[in-house]
Design a protein around this motif. Structure first.
Motif, short mmCIF file in Angstrom:
data_model
loop_
_atom_site.label_atom_id
_atom_site.label_comp_id
_atom_site.label_asym_id
_atom_site.label_seq_id
_atom_site.Cartn_x
_atom_site.Cartn_y
_atom_site.Cartn_z
N GLU A 119 -31.99 20.24 12.18
CA GLU A 119 -30.64 20.40 12.76
C GLU A 119 -29.80 21.58 12.18
N ASP A 120 -29.72 21.46 10.98
CA ASP A 120 -28.97 22.46 10.10
C ASP A 120 -29.63 23.92 10.47
N ASP B 5 -28.90 25.02 14.02
CA ASP B 5 -27.54 25.89 13.98
C ASP B 5 -27.38 27.11 13.47
N LYS C 230 -28.07 29.47 17.00
CA LYS C 230 -26.71 29.85 17.34
C LYS C 230 -26.30 31.21 16.81
#
Length: 491
Positions: free
Chosen positions: A133-134, A137, A141
């Motif tokens: 998830e990190d 991001d 993104k």
């Protein structure tokens, strides 16, 4: 009246070209898209036969946030153009006869599946997914929206503290704590969307596991072509023109090293800026030799994502024991991978993937019938003949019957195949590759073929052979990145 310098020609109408067309039109350019086939969509076209519908190309809808971000840039939402359904279950993986794991549509249930297969594995999965998830991001993104102009694009505090992940691999990371070969294969599977082996893919790319387990697998009602239709409607509403059934014979460059025109179906069309979403290698062959950036040797030394042998099949009954997306991993992945990346050849015992969208969506097949797509990943450039295709059709049908415990051969109404030669014929694809350049460390970001030609001042590229890489969401991003670079360099 739009000035001549504000007119842009886009070659190809796949996801990256449609994305770029929308952004460039929004910026005030007059955009004309040229497509060699009779329908737009590039690889994401449809095949229709006797009431059955098949997505010829992409069938997975992952990373819905990327699609949402694209449409939001125009004040729209995906739901303005198509309806999305989250698949439950997400997909199924077969490892042997009546031996499969079904992946649910939420992370807690996925943890339960892991724990049932290997006690204690869910604890490691949770930690792995936090890292994923990190990385998502950081990557999706931020990093992937960079134009690949400089290595400095990759340098930040967030990437610096993760530097070791760029020099380790997904395979090493996954196998540190998880021991079950079945769970390992499930965790290694998503990087196949990047077009490379887990043993060659940087550990940083575990963000694909976040896309899989946390963001989920979705289905646009009516198929992936509904996304193409939505994007093309948006483009047309923004003033983009489309011309289909056209062949670009050559690109003309004037004495000041600028594009001056194109030969289109044998006739000259004036244009002063070209963005090509067609195959990068093919596009450069349309130029005089001295204006080509990359040699044949350059391309031959690159690691390409796989090609594919696909079968589109109409069944005269509903199938049992399969999901909308079903993976058949009952043979040795590493042996198959060697035939793709190390010793280009036909695999003796291929892994394969099957899509049965009519399980979810009645529009894909007549009542009480099933539409099936089967895909075998292959090395690009290998021999492709009707005899070979038939041999592998028999292999996968026999395996499908054996593994799922049902007879299907006698229920086949028709089948159509698509392979290396078709990718070359329909898309001018280099060696018939299906997914562009693999995302390995030496082909990441600024190390990929450039968006802006360094020999022709007003020639640009977008799509799977440039930044950021293979897949549908990266193609949407590529179109945005290319259009922004055009805007920046044209000021």
């Amino acid at each position: 009246m739009i000035k001549q310098e504000n007119k842009i020609s886009i070659i190809g109408s796949g996801f990256s070209s449609l994305s770029a067309a929308c952004y460039l039109a929004k910026y005030g350019y007059e955009v004309v898209v040229y497509e060699k086939n009779k329908t737009i969509g590039g690889r994401a076209r449809q095949y229709l036969n006797d009431g059955f519908t098949f997505d010829i190309g992409p069938t997975w809808y992952w990373m819905p946030d990327v699609f949402e971000k694209f449409f939001a840039d125009f004040g729209k939402k995906p739901s303005d153009y198509y309806k999305l359904e989250k698949l439950s279950p997400a997909y199924q993986v077969y490892f042997g006869k009546n031996d499969s794991i079904v992946i649910p549509d939420n992370f807690q249930e996925i943890c339960d599946v892991f724990e049932k297969e290997e006690k204690g594995s869910s604890k490691h999965l949770i930690k792995f997914m936090k890292s994923a998830e990190d990385n998502y991001d950081i990557a999706v993104k931020d990093m992937v929206y960079k134009p690949g102009v400089s290595p400095l694009e990759l340098i930040s505090f967030k990437t610096a503290v993760r530097l070791s992940q760029f020099f380790s691999t997904i395979r090493k990371q996954v196998r540190k704590k998880i021991k079950s070969e079945k769970l390992i294969q499930i965790l290694e599977f998503p990087v196949l969307f990047l077009g490379a082996k887990p043993s060659n893919t940087p550990a940083f790319y575990n963000f694909m596991n976040y896309a899989d387990f946390s963001l989920g697998t979705w289905h646009p009602v009516g198929g992936m072509y509904k996304v193409i239709e939505g994007m093309s409607k948006l483009a047309k509403d923004l003033g983009v023109q489309f011309k289909t059934n056209v062949t670009i014979n050559s690109i003309e460059v004037d004495e000041s090293n600028k594009v001056s025109g194109m030969q289109v179906n044998g006739e000259r069309v004036e244009t002063n800026l070209i963005l090509s979403g067609a195959d990068y290698h093919h596009t450069e062959t349309l130029l005089p030799t001295k204006f080509r950036q990359y040699s044949e040797k350059y391309w031959s030394n690159k690691t390409f994502a796989p090609s594919s042998l696909l079968f589109y099949i109409g069944f005269d009954k509903k199938l049992k024991n399969v999901c909308h997306h079903t993976l058949f991993f009952d043979t040795d992945f590493d042996e198959h991978a060697k035939t793709i990346y190390d010793n280009p050849s036909w695999p003796e015992k291929p892994l394969f993937y099957a899509s049965f969208p009519s399980i979810t969506d009645d529009s894909f097949a007549p009542e009480n019938k099933e539409a099936g797509t089967i895909l075998i990943p292959l090395a690009p450039g290998i021999e492709d003949t009707p005899k070979i295709r038939e041999k592998y059709f028999n292999i996968v049908i026999e395996r499908l019957e054996k593994l799922t415990g049902q007879k299907v051969r006698d229920s086949i109404l028709f089948k159509e195949s698509y392979c290396v030669n078709d990718f070359i014929k329909d898309y001018n694809s280099y060696k018939g590759n299906a997914y562009g350049l693999a995302n390995i460390l030496t082909q990441t970001a600024f190390l990929r073929p450039k968006i802006k030609s360094n020999k022709v001042n007003n020639l640009y590229f977008t799509g799977q052979l440039t930044v950021p890489g293979p897949g549908v969401p990266p193609s949407l991003i590529s179109g945005k990145v290319a259009s922004e670079l055009i805007l920046k360099t044209r000021k």
